[in-house]
Design an enzyme around this catalytic site. Structure first.
Site, PDB file in Angstrom:
ATOM      1  N   ASP A 232      24.112  -3.722  10.310  1.00  0.00           N
ATOM      2  CA  ASP A 232      22.997  -2.933   9.757  1.00  0.00           C
ATOM      3  C   ASP A 232      22.025  -3.765   8.921  1.00  0.00           C
ATOM      4  OD1 ASP A 232      24.216  -0.726  10.916  1.00  0.00           O
ATOM      5  OD2 ASP A 232      25.327  -0.237   9.110  1.00  0.00           O
TER       6      ASP A 232
ATOM      7  N   LYS B 164      18.707  -5.832  12.374  1.00  0.00           N
ATOM      8  CA  LYS B 164      18.604  -6.655  13.588  1.00  0.00           C
ATOM      9  C   LYS B 164      17.588  -6.075  14.567  1.00  0.00           C
ATOM     10  CE  LYS B 164      23.009  -6.076  14.316  1.00  0.00           C
ATOM     11  NZ  LYS B 164      23.415  -5.441  13.058  1.00  0.00           N
TER      12      LYS B 164
ATOM     13  N   GLY C 161      24.101   0.992  15.892  1.00  0.00           N
ATOM     14  CA  GLY C 161      22.989   1.916  15.630  1.00  0.00           C
ATOM     15  C   GLY C 161      21.818   1.050  15.231  1.00  0.00           C
ATOM     16  N   HIS C 162      20.883   0.853  16.145  1.00  0.00           N
ATOM     17  CA  HIS C 162      19.793  -0.106  15.947  1.00  0.00           C
ATOM     18  C   HIS C 162      18.460   0.625  15.824  1.00  0.00           C
ATOM     19  CE1 HIS C 162      22.258  -3.665  17.782  1.00  0.00           C
ATOM     20  NE2 HIS C 162      22.772  -3.173  16.683  1.00  0.00           N
TER      21      HIS C 162
ATOM     22  N   THR D 263      33.745   3.640  13.915  1.00  0.00           N
ATOM     23  CA  THR D 263      32.663   4.584  14.242  1.00  0.00           C
ATOM     24  C   THR D 263      33.177   5.696  15.153  1.00  0.00           C
ATOM     25  OG1 THR D 263      32.060   3.224  16.133  1.00  0.00           O
ATOM     26  CG2 THR D 263      30.884   2.797  14.063  1.00  0.00           C
TER      27      THR D 263
ATOM     28  N   GLN E 125      26.633  -5.354  15.427  1.00  0.00           N
ATOM     29  CA  GLN E 125      27.521  -5.575  14.259  1.00  0.00           C
ATOM     30  C   GLN E 125      27.084  -6.844  13.524  1.00  0.00           C
ATOM     31  OE1 GLN E 125      29.372  -4.694  17.490  1.00  0.00           O
ATOM     32  NE2 GLN E 125      28.614  -2.752  16.773  1.00  0.00           N
TER      33      GLN E 125
ATOM     34  N   THR F  77      35.247  -5.209  13.870  1.00  0.00           N
ATOM     35  CA  THR F  77      35.155  -4.561  15.173  1.00  0.00           C
ATOM     36  C   THR F  77      35.973  -5.401  16.153  1.00  0.00           C
ATOM     37  OG1 THR F  77      33.638  -3.499  16.731  1.00  0.00           O
ATOM     38  CG2 THR F  77      32.993  -5.703  15.915  1.00  0.00           C
TER      39      THR F  77
ATOM     40  N   PRO G  67      27.471   7.261   4.399  1.00  0.00           N
ATOM     41  CA  PRO G  67      26.814   6.449   3.366  1.00  0.00           C
ATOM     42  C   PRO G  67      27.333   5.017   3.428  1.00  0.00           C
ATOM     43  CG  PRO G  67      28.336   8.050   2.374  1.00  0.00           C
ATOM     44  CD  PRO G  67      28.286   8.340   3.843  1.00  0.00           C
TER      45      PRO G  67
ATOM     46  N   VAL H 278       9.451  -6.495   4.812  1.00  0.00           N
ATOM     47  CA  VAL H 278       9.204  -5.756   3.559  1.00  0.00           C
ATOM     48  C   VAL H 278       9.053  -4.247   3.772  1.00  0.00           C
ATOM     49  CG1 VAL H 278       8.242  -7.706   2.259  1.00  0.00           C
ATOM     50  CG2 VAL H 278       6.746  -6.376   3.764  1.00  0.00           C
TER      51      VAL H 278
HETATM   52  P1  GDP Z   1      20.702  -2.893  12.624  1.00  0.00           P
HETATM   53  O1  GDP Z   1      21.950  -2.192  13.021  1.00  0.00           O
HETATM   54  O2  GDP Z   1      20.974  -4.270  12.120  1.00  0.00           O
HETATM   55  O3  GDP Z   1      19.652  -2.888  13.694  1.00  0.00           O
HETATM   56  O4  GDP Z   1      20.120  -2.093  11.382  1.00  0.00           O
HETATM   57  P2  GDP Z   1      20.050  -0.492  11.203  1.00  0.00           P
HETATM   58  O5  GDP Z   1      18.997   0.048  12.085  1.00  0.00           O
HETATM   59  O6  GDP Z   1      21.401   0.107  11.322  1.00  0.00           O
HETATM   60  O7  GDP Z   1      19.688  -0.375   9.656  1.00  0.00           O
HETATM   61  C1  GDP Z   1      18.583  -1.016   9.115  1.00  0.00           C
HETATM   62  C2  GDP Z   1      17.716   0.034   8.447  1.00  0.00           C
HETATM   63  O8  GDP Z   1      16.777  -0.605   7.600  1.00  0.00           O
HETATM   64  C3  GDP Z   1      16.894   0.846   9.424  1.00  0.00           C
HETATM   65  O9  GDP Z   1      16.735   2.143   8.900  1.00  0.00           O
HETATM   66  C4  GDP Z   1      15.544   0.116   9.447  1.00  0.00           C
HETATM   67  O10 GDP Z   1      14.470   0.970   9.793  1.00  0.00           O
HETATM   68  C5  GDP Z   1      15.450  -0.311   8.010  1.00  0.00           C
HETATM   69  N1  GDP Z   1      14.707  -1.561   7.745  1.00  0.00           N
HETATM   70  C6  GDP Z   1      14.658  -2.702   8.484  1.00  0.00           C
HETATM   71  N2  GDP Z   1      13.956  -3.665   7.831  1.00  0.00           N
HETATM   72  C7  GDP Z   1      13.566  -3.109   6.663  1.00  0.00           C
HETATM   73  C8  GDP Z   1      12.833  -3.605   5.537  1.00  0.00           C
HETATM   74  O11 GDP Z   1      12.418  -4.764   5.462  1.00  0.00           O
HETATM   75  N3  GDP Z   1      12.628  -2.736   4.490  1.00  0.00           N
HETATM   76  C9  GDP Z   1      13.090  -1.447   4.518  1.00  0.00           C
HETATM   77  N4  GDP Z   1      12.849  -0.682   3.460  1.00  0.00           N
HETATM   78  N5  GDP Z   1      13.773  -0.965   5.551  1.00  0.00           N
HETATM   79  C10 GDP Z   1      14.018  -1.776   6.610  1.00  0.00           C
HETATM   80  P1  IMO Z   2      25.185  -2.387  14.045  1.00  0.00           P
HETATM   81  O1  IMO Z   2      25.046  -3.067  15.378  1.00  0.00           O
HETATM   82  C1  IMO Z   2      27.787  -1.579  10.643  1.00  0.00           C
HETATM   83  C2  IMO Z   2      32.047  -1.132  11.533  1.00  0.00           C
HETATM   84  C3  IMO Z   2      32.683   0.232  11.332  1.00  0.00           C
HETATM   85  C4  IMO Z   2      34.087  -0.192  10.943  1.00  0.00           C
HETATM   86  C5  IMO Z   2      34.337  -1.403  11.845  1.00  0.00           C
HETATM   87  C6  IMO Z   2      35.065  -1.097  13.146  1.00  0.00           C
HETATM   88  O2  IMO Z   2      24.395  -1.147  13.909  1.00  0.00           O
HETATM   89  O3  IMO Z   2      24.997  -3.344  12.937  1.00  0.00           O
HETATM   90  P2  IMO Z   2      34.340   0.053  15.437  1.00  0.00           P
HETATM   91  O4  IMO Z   2      33.829   1.427  15.727  1.00  0.00           O
HETATM   92  O5  IMO Z   2      33.451  -1.035  15.903  1.00  0.00           O
HETATM   93  O6  IMO Z   2      35.754  -0.151  15.916  1.00  0.00           O
HETATM   94  O7  IMO Z   2      34.422  -0.026  13.819  1.00  0.00           O
HETATM   95  O8  IMO Z   2      33.054  -1.924  12.146  1.00  0.00           O
HETATM   96  N1  IMO Z   2      30.859  -1.140  12.429  1.00  0.00           N
HETATM   97  C7  IMO Z   2      29.613  -1.302  11.993  1.00  0.00           C
HETATM   98  N2  IMO Z   2      29.112  -1.397  10.741  1.00  0.00           N
HETATM   99  N3  IMO Z   2      26.969  -1.698  11.728  1.00  0.00           N
HETATM  100  C8  IMO Z   2      27.453  -1.623  12.976  1.00  0.00           C
HETATM  101  O9  IMO Z   2      26.707  -1.871  14.066  1.00  0.00           O
HETATM  102  C9  IMO Z   2      28.829  -1.379  13.165  1.00  0.00           C
HETATM  103  N4  IMO Z   2      29.615  -1.229  14.246  1.00  0.00           N
HETATM  104  C10 IMO Z   2      30.859  -1.101  13.782  1.00  0.00           C
HETATM  105  O10 IMO Z   2      32.041   0.953  10.316  1.00  0.00           O
HETATM  106  O11 IMO Z   2      34.090  -0.642   9.624  1.00  0.00           O
HETATM  107 MG    MG Z   3      23.027  -0.445  12.563  1.00  0.00          MG
END
Ligand code: GDP
Ligand code: IMO
Ligand code: MG
Length: 440
Positions: free
Chosen positions: A28, A31, A55-56, A144, A239, A254, A319, A429
């Site tokens: 998270d 990426k 979750g991207h 997850t 991840q 994972t 959360p 940012v």
């Molecule tokens: P990923 O799994 O690595 O692709 O990241 P996620 O999508 O799960 O979580 C990143 C969250 O941060 C998302 O809600 C993005 O929209 C948000 N985000 C990404 N870059 C920034 C940033 O520079 N600032 C803020 N405030 N939010 C960001």
């Molecule tokens: P992205 O690609 C954050 C965490 C789960 C748990 C552990 C194992 O959005 O960054 P799993 O379901 O893979 O067997 O869970 O890994 N986890 C993540 N945490 N971002 C993710 O993906 C994750 N995918 C799995 O919360 O701790």
């Molecule tokens: Mg994510």
């Protein structure tokens, strides 16, 4: 005997660079936003591991998209997207994801290519994931619940089914029947859960098979052909390094190789093709699920950052736990992956704090530790050693160059860069595609 040296194809003269995007923390990191931004520079975006646990999020023009299995480059018409062999493919979730993208006006069918070697995530994998977590009770991993662990277990135990097996219906049925016998034994006798009906699973899946057939190909050949003809790719990791099955905080990880090694095994391309290896890191740290987290903030502070940064899981809505930047862990991720640059996100979230902390080392029984430990027990004993820096005020979301940031924010970034020894190549940012600037 004559000595031979292995020849690497020359990198020079290839022109367009191949890029890898890897999570440098516990997932998270942002990426998907970086993939979306850098897709402009490539022809193909390819996911190499994980599955619908990812979750991207990509935000553009006020619209938010969350991708789980489809590569985050899909919004760029004209670019191709590949789901590689290292992914565990959930066909039900994939078709749902495709449908919602089409509804949002995104063309998918002629742009998505799925590896025939990818393993299939079966309904019993989800059941086993849930059952195993219940059984573990307070010792649960906090997965997850998408069946990821059990699907990779079957792959390694050599009882998995691949996408290609979809198209051999009698083999598919026979294999599912065999595997389900064992799964039902565990579901019923060990976990005390409901069992599954093998033929119902087969009938459901064989109905889905024709829907994805036009997208299925030998993606190793496809990628090799494209790379050899001068097109370039972006390999999208899911991840993060600290969730990697080898290098993460095992067993709270994972079940796949989220770090750089996963690119070769998950796409079937040699490492000599990889030019830029970018690690995506948040300006602080988050983690979802259980497991050690040395720089975790106290609950009051964690809630503050969670609220400001919208730190809720994009897949499960849980959360996220929040903490300060952990430079020991980040340096470790740089070393494991050989990052050529860091893409730093969410710097804007840290505004309006009086003091900002950076975890620069750990302490165990009064002794300073500078390396990320291999074992869970050792990491659990680590207490963070913080360097404190003055915070800054001001809305950073409109910054378009380094000099737009307050001096304290620049100092914070300098300190981080100096400590990890890898350039902060891009600074993000805000969530929108436009809220970013190149730094070096
Ligand atoms: P990923 O799994 O690595 O692709 O990241 P996620 O999508 O799960 O979580 C990143 C969250 O941060 C998302 O809600 C993005 O929209 C948000 N985000 C990404 N870059 C920034 C940033 O520079 N600032 C803020 N405030 N939010 C960001
Ligand atoms: P992205 O690609 C954050 C965490 C789960 C748990 C552990 C194992 O959005 O960054 P799993 O379901 O893979 O067997 O869970 O890994 N986890 C993540 N945490 N971002 C993710 O993906 C994750 N995918 C799995 O919360 O701790
Ligand atoms: Mg994510």
């Amino acid at each position: 005997m004559k000595k031979t040296t292995q020849q690497k194809p020359a990198k020079t003269g290839r022109g367009k660079k191949n890029i890898v995007i890897i999570g440098a923390q516990w997932g998270d990191e942002g990426k998907a936003k970086m993939v979306d931004v850098l897709t402009e520079q490539v022809d193909i975006v390819a996911r190499y591991q994980g599955g619908s646990n990812a979750g991207h999020t990509v935000v553009t023009g006020g619209k938010k998209f969350v991708f789980h299995q489809i590569p985050s480059g899909i919004l760029h018409t004209g670019k191709k997207c590949v789901i590689g062999n290292g992914v565990v493919l959930d066909p039900v979730a994939l078709l749902g994801e495709m449908e919602s993208l089409v509804k949002a006006g995104v063309r998918v069918r002629d742009r998505l290519i799925i590896s025939d070697r990818a393993h299939l995530l079966m309904p019993y994998h989800r059941l086993l994931d849930g059952a195993s977590e219940i059984r573990k009770g307070s010792g649960k991993i906090g997965t997850t619940n998408r069946g990821i662990g059990p699907a990779y277990m079957d792959k390694m135990a050599r009882v998995g089914l691949k996408v290609i097996d979809f198209y051999e219906p009698s083999y598919f049925r026979q294999k599912v029947r065999e595997v389900v016998k064992e799964k039902n034994f565990w579901l019923k006798n060990y976990y005390g859960q409901k069992t599954v009906n093998a033929d119902q699973v087969v009938d459901q899946y064989l109905k889905l098979a024709p829907k994805i057939k036009p997208l299925v190909a030998d993606t190793t050949q496809y990628l090799e052909k494209k790379l050899s003809s001068g097109e370039n790719i972006l390999a999208e990791g899911a991840q993060g390094t600290l969730l990697d099955v080898d290098f993460g905080t095992y067993p709270y990880v994972t079940s796949s190789s989220a770090s750089v090694g996963g690119v070769s095994t998950g796409l079937g391309i040699g490492p000599q093709w990889l030019d830029e290896i970018y690690g995506v890191a948040k300006a602080y740290t988050t983690r979802v699920g259980e497991g050690p987290f040395p720089s975790e903030m106290d609950e009051v502070f964690s809630e503050k950052i969670r609220h400001r940064g919208g730190e809720y899981g994009a897949t499960t809505g849980r959360p996220r736990r929040c903490g300060w930047i952990d430079l020991v862990a980040l340096k470790y991720a740089c070393r494991i992956n050989g990052f050529t640059g860091i893409l730093l996100t969410k710097v804007d979230v840290l505004s309006y704090l009086k003091t900002i902390k950076l975890c620069v080392a750990y302490k165990v029984n009064g002794k300073r530790v500078n390396e990320f430990p291999a074992g869970l027990q050792q990491l659990s004993r680590c207490k963070p050693v913080y360097k404190e820096m003055k915070g800054w005020d001001g809305d950073l979301t409109k910054a378009s160059k380094l000099s737009d940031l307050p001096a304290e924010a620049r100092r914070y970034l300098d300190e981080m860069e100096r400590s990890i020894g890898v350039p902060l190549s891009w600074i993000s940012v805000g969530p929108d595609r436009s809220q970013i600037f190149q730094n070096h």
